[in-house]
Design a protein around this motif. Sequence first.
Motif, mmCIF file in Angstrom:
data_model
loop_
_atom_site.group_PDB
_atom_site.id
_atom_site.type_symbol
_atom_site.label_atom_id
_atom_site.label_comp_id
_atom_site.label_asym_id
_atom_site.label_seq_id
_atom_site.Cartn_x
_atom_site.Cartn_y
_atom_site.Cartn_z
ATOM 1 N N ASP A 146 4.259 -6.173 7.415
ATOM 2 C CA ASP A 146 5.680 -6.479 7.496
ATOM 3 C C ASP A 146 6.336 -6.162 6.146
ATOM 4 O O ASP A 146 5.881 -6.625 5.097
ATOM 5 C CB ASP A 146 5.857 -7.964 7.822
ATOM 6 C CG ASP A 146 7.323 -8.305 8.129
ATOM 7 O OD1 ASP A 146 8.209 -7.515 7.750
ATOM 8 O OD2 ASP A 146 7.568 -9.369 8.718
ATOM 9 N N PRO A 147 7.411 -5.344 6.114
ATOM 10 C CA PRO A 147 8.059 -4.999 4.844
ATOM 11 C C PRO A 147 8.471 -6.215 4.024
ATOM 12 O O PRO A 147 8.400 -6.185 2.787
ATOM 13 C CB PRO A 147 9.269 -4.172 5.279
ATOM 14 C CG PRO A 147 8.888 -3.599 6.602
ATOM 15 C CD PRO A 147 8.028 -4.635 7.251
ATOM 16 N N GLY B 23 6.373 -0.976 1.145
ATOM 17 C CA GLY B 23 7.325 -1.915 1.734
ATOM 18 C C GLY B 23 8.758 -1.545 1.422
ATOM 19 O O GLY B 23 9.643 -1.643 2.297
ATOM 20 N N LYS C 77 3.691 -2.679 -2.293
ATOM 21 C CA LYS C 77 5.108 -2.966 -2.564
ATOM 22 C C LYS C 77 5.939 -1.697 -2.427
ATOM 23 O O LYS C 77 7.033 -1.717 -1.849
ATOM 24 C CB LYS C 77 5.271 -3.551 -3.960
ATOM 25 C CG LYS C 77 6.725 -3.886 -4.302
ATOM 26 C CD LYS C 77 6.831 -4.506 -5.669
ATOM 27 C CE LYS C 77 6.309 -5.931 -5.648
ATOM 28 N NZ LYS C 77 6.616 -6.629 -6.927
ATOM 29 N N ALA D 165 5.450 -7.394 2.296
ATOM 30 C CA ALA D 165 5.069 -6.433 1.261
ATOM 31 C C ALA D 165 5.949 -6.561 0.028
ATOM 32 O O ALA D 165 5.486 -6.431 -1.108
ATOM 33 C CB ALA D 165 5.138 -5.012 1.816
#
Length: 624
Positions: A616-617, A524, A521, A620
Amino acid sequence: MQPQLAPPRRWENEPAARQLQILARLKQDVPMKRAQAETTVLVRQFGQTFQQPEGDGTAAVTLQHTAMLGNTEDIRFKGVVAGLMLLVGLVLLVACANIANMLLARAAMRQREIGVRLALGAGRGRMIRHLLTESLLLSFCGGMAGLLLSMWSSHLLQVVITQMLAGTPAAKAGFVLELGLDFRVFAYALALSLAAGIFFGLAPALQFTRPNLAVALKQEGSSFGRKLTRSRLRGFLVGAQVGVSMLLLIMAGLLMRGLLRSHNADPGFDARGLFLLAADFGAGKPEDAQARLLNQLRTLPELKGVALGSYPMMGTWTPPIIVKSAASQASLQGRTLASYGTESYLDTVGIPLLRGRGFTAQEVRANAPVAIISQAAARRFWPAEDPLGSHFQLDMDFNGKLAEFEVIGIARDVRYANLTRVDPAHVYLTPKPDDFQGILLRAEGDPRRALEAVRASVGALDRNLLPGLWLTSVQDGPMVREKAQARLFAMFAVILAVLAVALAGVGVYGVMSYVVSQRVKEIGVRMALGASAAGVLRSVVLRSLRPVILGIAMGIAGAAACSTLLHATLVFPGSTDLLYGIPFYDPATFGGLAAFLTGVAAIASAVPARRAIQVDPMIALRCE
C-alpha cells in the motif's frame, strides 16, 4: 598390473629385442635424478654383460602415472584434469561472488550498527576481524558441506569411469581407480575455503568500516553516503556471476548436443560382428604361435574374415608426412593417422576399397613400401591430381629418418582413431615382420556361436592360452568407451552449469530483494503520484538487467574463445572431438541459452519488485 591400450602380453626373454618395464618405489628423500643416473649405469652394465648389439642401453625413470599412460596420454590426462579444475574453479568463483554480494548487502543493512560501534570507540581493526570471522565461518561450513557431498559424488564418478573402461584390457588387468578422500584433499578443501572467505569477505569489511559517521548514524538505505542502487562493486559481482554462468551453460549445451549425436554415431564400418583377440603366447617365438593360431582360425566356418593389424579405436600413431606434388613440385607437410594391416585387414574390418587395389600376401611378407590412403588424405595431400601411383614419405620413428611409400589404393573415410570424428587423414601400411600385431575376427552369422567356436579352437591348439585370452567386440568395447567418455564430460559440465545458474539466480534475487527493500519509499512515492504498477515493475527489472546483459555478453565472448581453443586442438589428427561434429559457434546453442539466462535473471529480479509494488503506497510512505 597397469592399464594399456594394447592387449597385455609377455615379452620374449631376449634383452636385445625387447623392452622391459619395471615398477619400483623410491626410498624416502631419494631424488629422481639420482635414481635415473644409477639405473642408467646398471642398464649399460647389463647390456655389456649380455653383449647386446647396442651396448649403450638406456633407461628412463618416470613417475608411475606417466609410465602407465605414456607421454601422449599423460599430456592429455593432465590437460583434461586441468580443464576440469578450471571449470570447478569458475563455479567456485560464482559462489564466492554470490556470497560477497550478500555480505555487501548485509553489511549495508548493519551500517548504523557499525557506525554506532565505531562512534563508541571500537577500533577499525576489531570491526574488520569481526566481519571476517563471520565470512570465514560461512566459507568453512560451505567447504565442509562440499567435502561431504564430494564423498558421495566420487562413488558415482568411479562407477561411470568403470563403465567407460569396461571391455578394455585395463579392466581385465584389474585396474582400479582410487577416488577416496585423504588428508591432502581435506587440507586442500580447508585451505581453499578459508582463502575464499578471507578474499571475498575483505572487500565488504574494508568498505563498511570506513564510514562517514554523521551520515551513517542518520541515514539508512545508503552505503555511507553512496546509494546502493549505484554500487559499482555489486554490479560487477552480479555481472561476473552471470558471465561465468553463461560460459559454463554454453559449454554444457554444446557437450549435451554432442552427447545426443554420439548415440547415433556411425564408425563407417560394421562394428557388430568385428571382434578383437589377443592371447599370452609366452616366451620364445610368439609370432610362430600366433601364426599357428591364425591358420587354425581361418578354417572356422563361423568366421568370415581373419587378419592381423592395428585395433580400431584403441590408439593409433600420427607420424609426420611429406608429400611432393608432381604438378607444382611443392611439398606438403603435416601429420596423418597410420595403421598396420595384412592383406585381409580392410575386408575384415569392413572398410571398402574405392579405387586401386589392396595389399598382396607377398607384399605383406616382404613388408613392401606400399600404402593405402583414405579419401580425406587424398583430398588433403593430392587436391589437384590422382594420388594412385604417387609417393610420399613418413617419419616412422619420429627421428628425422624418412621412409618412402607408393600409393596403391584409396579407402573410404571412417572413424577409425575414435568415434567422435571422421579421420582427417589416414594411411594403411603393411606390418613389419618383427612387429607384433593384434588379431581381428569378422563373425559370420550368430556372434555367440562364433565366439564359442573361437574359444574351442584356441583351447584345442593350446589350453594354456585360455586363461590369458582377451576377446571383445568393437561395438561392446571401444565404442562403449568412446560414448561413455562423451557422457562423462557432458554430465560433469551440465552439473557445473546447473550449479552456476542456480547460484547466479539466487545471487540476483538476493541482491534485488535488498535493493527493492531499500527503495520501498521511492516506489511508494511513484505509486502515489500515479505511476502504474507495470511501469514501476518494468523500470526495476530493466535496471537490474544492465549488469546481467553485460555479464551475458562477457560469457558469450568467453565461450567463443573456449570454442576457438577446442577447435584448434582438432588440427592434430588424433584429437578427440567431444562435440561429434556440432559447430563450435552453434547459433542455436549460443542464442537459446543467452535468452534462457536472461529470462532467469528477469524472473529473479521481477519477484522482489512485484512484491514491493503490491505494498500500500500509504504504508510505503510511512516506513523507514
